[in-house]
Structures are given as structure tokens and as C-alpha cells.
Scaffold this active site. Structure first.
Site, PDB file in Angstrom:
ATOM      1  N   GLN A   1       0.838  -1.203   0.000  1.00  0.00           N
ATOM      2  CA  GLN A   1       0.000   0.000   0.000  1.00  0.00           C
ATOM      3  C   GLN A   1       0.871   1.251   0.000  1.00  0.00           C
ATOM      4  O   GLN A   1       1.784   1.386   0.813  1.00  0.00           O
ATOM      5  CB  GLN A   1      -0.907  -0.005   1.235  1.00  0.00           C
ATOM      6  CG  GLN A   1      -1.771   1.223   1.409  1.00  0.00           C
ATOM      7  CD  GLN A   1      -2.718   1.444   0.243  1.00  0.00           C
ATOM      8  OE1 GLN A   1      -2.433   2.259  -0.640  1.00  0.00           O
ATOM      9  NE2 GLN A   1      -3.817   0.733   0.223  1.00  0.00           N
TER      10      GLN A   1
ATOM     11  N   GLN B   1     -19.047  -2.210  -3.226  1.00  0.00           N
ATOM     12  CA  GLN B   1     -18.017  -2.772  -4.109  1.00  0.00           C
ATOM     13  C   GLN B   1     -17.100  -3.682  -3.306  1.00  0.00           C
ATOM     14  O   GLN B   1     -16.457  -3.240  -2.354  1.00  0.00           O
ATOM     15  CB  GLN B   1     -17.199  -1.652  -4.755  1.00  0.00           C
ATOM     16  CG  GLN B   1     -16.120  -2.145  -5.702  1.00  0.00           C
ATOM     17  CD  GLN B   1     -15.293  -1.011  -6.285  1.00  0.00           C
ATOM     18  OE1 GLN B   1     -15.534   0.148  -5.975  1.00  0.00           O
ATOM     19  NE2 GLN B   1     -14.322  -1.353  -7.114  1.00  0.00           N
TER      20      GLN B   1
ATOM     21  N   GLY C   1      -8.751  -1.946  -1.725  1.00  0.00           N
ATOM     22  CA  GLY C   1      -9.953  -1.690  -0.924  1.00  0.00           C
ATOM     23  C   GLY C   1      -9.680  -1.444   0.548  1.00  0.00           C
ATOM     24  O   GLY C   1     -10.505  -1.772   1.404  1.00  0.00           O
ATOM     25  N   GLU C   2      -8.524  -0.813   0.861  1.00  0.00           N
ATOM     26  CA  GLU C   2      -8.177  -0.627   2.281  1.00  0.00           C
ATOM     27  C   GLU C   2      -9.167   0.293   2.996  1.00  0.00           C
ATOM     28  O   GLU C   2      -9.507   0.064   4.159  1.00  0.00           O
ATOM     29  CB  GLU C   2      -6.755  -0.093   2.425  1.00  0.00           C
ATOM     30  CG  GLU C   2      -6.317   0.020   3.881  1.00  0.00           C
ATOM     31  CD  GLU C   2      -4.818   0.061   4.049  1.00  0.00           C
ATOM     32  OE1 GLU C   2      -4.360   0.010   5.204  1.00  0.00           O
ATOM     33  OE2 GLU C   2      -4.104   0.152   3.042  1.00  0.00           O
TER      34      GLU C   2
ATOM     35  N   ARG D   1     -12.359   0.632   2.404  1.00  0.00           N
ATOM     36  CA  ARG D   1     -13.564  -0.150   2.683  1.00  0.00           C
ATOM     37  C   ARG D   1     -13.335  -1.120   3.838  1.00  0.00           C
ATOM     38  O   ARG D   1     -14.223  -1.341   4.667  1.00  0.00           O
ATOM     39  CB  ARG D   1     -13.988  -0.918   1.428  1.00  0.00           C
ATOM     40  CG  ARG D   1     -14.766  -0.091   0.417  1.00  0.00           C
ATOM     41  CD  ARG D   1     -14.775  -0.745  -0.949  1.00  0.00           C
ATOM     42  NE  ARG D   1     -13.548  -0.447  -1.679  1.00  0.00           N
ATOM     43  CZ  ARG D   1     -13.116  -1.143  -2.711  1.00  0.00           C
ATOM     44  NH1 ARG D   1     -13.798  -2.190  -3.146  1.00  0.00           N
ATOM     45  NH2 ARG D   1     -12.001  -0.810  -3.336  1.00  0.00           N
TER      46      ARG D   1
ATOM     47  N   ASN E   1      -4.659   3.045  -6.785  1.00  0.00           N
ATOM     48  CA  ASN E   1      -4.356   4.291  -6.095  1.00  0.00           C
ATOM     49  C   ASN E   1      -4.161   5.448  -7.069  1.00  0.00           C
ATOM     50  O   ASN E   1      -4.611   6.566  -6.823  1.00  0.00           O
ATOM     51  CB  ASN E   1      -3.104   4.128  -5.221  1.00  0.00           C
ATOM     52  CG  ASN E   1      -3.394   3.369  -3.942  1.00  0.00           C
ATOM     53  OD1 ASN E   1      -4.510   3.373  -3.443  1.00  0.00           O
ATOM     54  ND2 ASN E   1      -2.391   2.691  -3.418  1.00  0.00           N
TER      55      ASN E   1
ATOM     56  N   ARG F   1      -7.129   7.355  -8.214  1.00  0.00           N
ATOM     57  CA  ARG F   1      -7.829   8.182  -7.228  1.00  0.00           C
ATOM     58  C   ARG F   1      -7.203   9.571  -7.174  1.00  0.00           C
ATOM     59  O   ARG F   1      -6.008   9.723  -7.204  1.00  0.00           O
ATOM     60  CB  ARG F   1      -7.783   7.537  -5.839  1.00  0.00           C
ATOM     61  CG  ARG F   1      -8.477   6.195  -5.797  1.00  0.00           C
ATOM     62  CD  ARG F   1      -8.452   5.606  -4.413  1.00  0.00           C
ATOM     63  NE  ARG F   1      -9.139   4.331  -4.382  1.00  0.00           N
ATOM     64  CZ  ARG F   1     -10.447   4.190  -4.252  1.00  0.00           C
ATOM     65  NH1 ARG F   1     -11.222   5.250  -4.134  1.00  0.00           N
ATOM     66  NH2 ARG F   1     -10.998   2.998  -4.240  1.00  0.00           N
ATOM     67  N   ALA F   2      -8.074  10.574  -7.082  1.00  0.00           N
ATOM     68  CA  ALA F   2      -7.607  11.961  -7.121  1.00  0.00           C
ATOM     69  C   ALA F   2      -6.916  12.377  -5.826  1.00  0.00           C
ATOM     70  O   ALA F   2      -6.184  13.353  -5.804  1.00  0.00           O
ATOM     71  CB  ALA F   2      -8.783  12.894  -7.406  1.00  0.00           C
TER      72      ALA F   2
END
Length: 310
Positions: free
Chosen positions: A61, A85, A102-103, A105, A137, A140-141
Site C-alpha cells: 500500500q 463494491q 480496498g483498504e 472499505r 491508487n 484516485r484523485a
């Protein structure tokens, strides 16, 4: 001669007929794993409900910060409506899984008091797991520039990927990958300012043109203190690199620079992250690019889409 009927032959454990029958039953009636135990991935990617305490954190991660307020909002949503999801995991051992994507979540589900979470099980290598994590990652913004730089560095250092390979795998331009990697040359204190949002990616690239870590730190402190824009920072850095331009001699004033030439010089400066000067005389002249080491020279070649000779 005995007239008693002979006993029917009994199948021994080694009897091939019994062994074949047993195998056939195992195929027809496979044992179902208990909840939370390791299970092979389904062909159609159907999610499994997996116990949260059997999922280990993703060691690949690249995100280091999660907004507490947004995490709480997600936890409230999961408590009310569940996880929309599924996360993606891979099998580590019997009963243990490792998170791939999905960390948020996963953390929010724990915060919401959930016992299980829907997950898709994938069979992937370390490299594939890392790529999947980074790609998710990078889409993602809210991934900050330093986190992106560290992600690219791991692909380069741990898996020996070239910048071209990283660009293809992540869908980015090669020059963009090179620019992110150069951010890791900033002093650690300045990297923290970029992570926290005090300095933007544009600020950081401009500061890299300064020759020493001490000069970068001093300039960054002034940029933050005065809330300089990126363009103001560029002018400030240019003034530090060319202090003689501030002391114009009254008896021989320097001719004003053509605005188009100045704009081109600024664009090259921003694109390369190096000191650039354009000397123009009636449409003719030269472009001077200065670098302070081999790393800067390699980055310049990368930005120009060139390869050094072997």
C-alpha cells in the site's frame, strides 16, 4: 472339500476400485469450506464473505494518510447499506488472506462493527498485487504527489521496471513518471510539506531547480510563509539562480526580453525542472539547459524522450 460358501472378498484400503470411487465422490460432492477459511477463487469472480480478522494489511500500500472524516462517512454508509463494491484479496495460507485493493472499505467496515466483508479472491504474484494496488491508487484523485513518487520508486527498485514500463502499466506519460520520481530528491522536510498540501506538485518541481538541499529548504520556507503561487515561485527561483539580473547597470540597461521568449523559457523550466536560459537575437539564438549531476542529466534525457548510449 468344504461345502461352506466362501466369504466374499472385501475391498482393502488399497483396492483400486474403492480408491476410484472415493475420488469420484470427492469430485461430485466437494467439501465446502467453513466461513472465513481459505477458498479457491471462483471462475466468475463471485465475491465471498470473509471474516475481517482474517485479512492482513497490504504491504504494498502506497497511501499513508486517510481522511478521518471521510472514513467515518464511509463507515456510516456501510453500517446502513453494506459494502457496495467488494474488496480484492489473495490467499496467504489456510484461513488467512492478504488485501490487494480496498483498504478504505476494509477500515470503514471495521469501524462500522462488521464481522465480514465481501471480497473477490485472486491468485496473483507479489508483483501483480503491487501493480493492482498502485493502479487503483493512481486512479484516485486524493493520492498526493509524494505517495505517487514512492509507488513508482517501489516498482523501479523492487521489480526493476524501467520508466517506460511503469508508464505503460499505469497509463501515464513517461515524462510524468520521471517528474514524480524526481520529487524524491527533495529534502525530507520538503517532501512532508508536499504530502500535507502546503506545497503543490508545481511548487516542488520548481524548487528542484535550486542547486543544494539548503537552498531548497530556505526557498520553500519563504514560499510557504508568503503563500506564493507557482508562477510567483518560478520568478523567485529564477531570481535566486540569476542574481545578476536584479542589478541592472544604469549606464547600460539590458534589453527587454521578448514576452514570447520569456513564456517559452518558463515553459521549458517547468517541464524539465532545471534552469533554462534562452538567448534570442532577432529569431536566432540558443537554449541553455543547466544540470547539477548525472541524475539531472538522465532526467533531462528522459524528458526529451531520448536514451543514453550504452
Amino acid at each position: 472339500m468344504s461345502l461352506l460358501p466362501s466369504k466374499p472378498a472385501t475391498a482393502t484400503p488399497q483396492d483400486p476400485k474403492r480408491r476410484a470411487l472415493g475420488r469420484g465422490l470427492e469430485v461430485l460432492l466437494p467439501q465446502r469450506p467453513a466461513p472465513g477459511e481459505a477458498a479457491p477463487p471462483t471462475a466468475d469472480g463471485k465475491p465471498l464473505e470473509i471474516l475481517l480478522d482474517r485479512i492482513d494489511r497490504n504491504p504494498f500500500q502506497t497511501r499513508t494518510t486517510f481522511d478521518p472524516e471521510k472514513l467515518t462517512e464511509l463507515a456510516q454508509s456501510i453500517a446502513a447499506s453494506g459494502v457496495v463494491q467488494p474488496i480484492v484479496v489473495r490467499v496467504l495460507s489456510a484461513g488467512r488472506y492478504q488485501l490487494i485493493t480496498g483498504e478504505r472499505r476494509l477500515l470503514a467496515s471495521k469501524q462500522a462493527g462488521k464481522a465480514t466483508i465481501p471480497a473477490i479472491v485472486r491468485t496473483v504474484s507479489d508483483e501483480q498485487a503491487m501493480e493492482m494496488t498502485i493502479v487503483e491508487n493512481l486512479q484516485r484523485a486524493d493520492l498526493n504527489p509524494i505517495e505517487q513518487a514512492r509507488a513508482y520508486h517501489r516498482l523501479s527498485h523492487d521489480f526493476h521496471m524501467t520508466q517506460e514500463q511503469m508508464a505503460i502499466r499505469t497509463g501515464k506519460e513517461r515524462a510524468s513518471v520521471a517528474n514524480f520520481l524526481r520529487l524524491l530528491k527533495l529534502p525530507e522536510s520538503i517532501q512532508h510539506k508536499v504530502e500535507s498540501g502546503e506545497l503543490t506538485f508545481g511548487h516542488a518541481r520548481t524548487l528542484l531547480a535550486l542547486p543544494t538541499p539548503e537552498a531548497i529548504v530556505a526557498a520553500a520556507q519563504k514560499v510557504v510563509a508568503l503563500s506564493m503561487s507557482v508562477r510567483q515561485t518560478e520568478s523567485y527561483v529564477q531570481g535566486l539562480l540569476n542574481p545578476e539580473s536584479k542589478a541592472a547597470k544604469p549606464e547600460k540597461a539590458a534589453p527587454p526580453q521578448d514576452p514570447n521568449v520569456g513564456e517559452a523559457q518558463g515553459r521549458l523550466q517547468r517541464a524539465l525542472g532545471l534552469r533554462v536560459r534562452i538567448e534570442d537575437k532577432k529569431g536566432k539564438g540558443r537554449v541553455i539547459i543547466e544540470y547539477s549531476g548525472l541524475e539531472d542529466f538522465d532526467a533531462l534525457l528522459t524528458a526529451l524522450n531520448a536514451q543514453p548510449n550504452d
